[in-house]
Design a protein around this motif. Sequence first.
Motif, mmCIF file in Angstrom:
data_model
loop_
_atom_site.group_PDB
_atom_site.id
_atom_site.type_symbol
_atom_site.label_atom_id
_atom_site.label_comp_id
_atom_site.label_asym_id
_atom_site.label_seq_id
_atom_site.Cartn_x
_atom_site.Cartn_y
_atom_site.Cartn_z
ATOM 1 N N ALA A 1 1.043 -1.170 -0.020
ATOM 2 C CA ALA A 1 -0.018 0.053 0.085
ATOM 3 C C ALA A 1 0.890 1.198 0.012
ATOM 4 N N GLY A 2 2.268 0.983 -0.038
ATOM 5 C CA GLY A 2 3.034 2.409 -0.226
ATOM 6 C C GLY A 2 3.571 2.766 1.413
ATOM 7 N N LEU A 3 3.156 1.971 2.376
ATOM 8 C CA LEU A 3 3.623 2.559 3.535
ATOM 9 C C LEU A 3 5.091 2.108 3.816
ATOM 10 N N ARG A 4 5.570 3.429 4.659
ATOM 11 C CA ARG A 4 7.115 3.097 4.914
ATOM 12 C C ARG A 4 7.337 2.903 6.290
ATOM 13 N N ASP A 5 8.594 2.353 6.651
ATOM 14 C CA ASP A 5 9.050 2.151 8.022
ATOM 15 C C ASP A 5 8.052 0.922 8.876
#
Length: 227
Positions: free
Chosen positions: A185-189
């Motif tokens: 979904a494009g989330l980081r960390d």
Amino acid sequence: MAAPFDSYSATYDDVVQRSIAFSGVRHEVFLLAKVRELAGIFERHFGPRPPDLLDVGCGIGAMHEPLQPITRSLSGCDLSADCLATARQRHPAIDYRAQDGNDLPWPDASFDATLAVCVFHHVPPAERRALLGQMARVTRPDGLVLLIEHNPWNPLTRLAVARCDLDDDAILLRAGESRRLLREAGLRDVRSHHFLLAPSAARWAGMCEAPFRALPLGAQYVAFGRV
């Protein structure tokens, strides 16, 4: 998902309690343990300013009383009109809205954090990415998207799910699957940890199980990432 949960809107608490009766622990303990985990995450990420939080698939709002002190504002949505009616009756000050399929009825970047608690195991696998994309859409830049789910490696969790009428359609997700969905979904960390190794909402319980959180031992886990 809506129709089955409509039929349990008035009996949800009793149904869940019966499914975990073998543990000798009240359902409230599990709810408070979730809130304890969220409080720690929010404090580390947002500092002294509590987040504006959206609870996706909120049901009857069972967690909303203990969530309010750790949030600046709290909103909820669900597919079940009957569950939302019960939630509004219990918590008239909270903004509850009906969910249309996987679409969330708020504009982009409306919340600091979006949360789904034991929701994704009811979502057909082919639809999970779309719902998570919607959660990311309504979350502000640098905000958090969080999933709390049952740990399928825990045998007592599997027993509770098997005993719960609400979970007839459940397809449990491992923590690795939830992390993958968050990354897609494009989330980081993106990260996760398990909790509820000891069924207690007390702070000492969280401290004692801290060294084991990377292991799939606890009854549930939280996975989250940054927008």
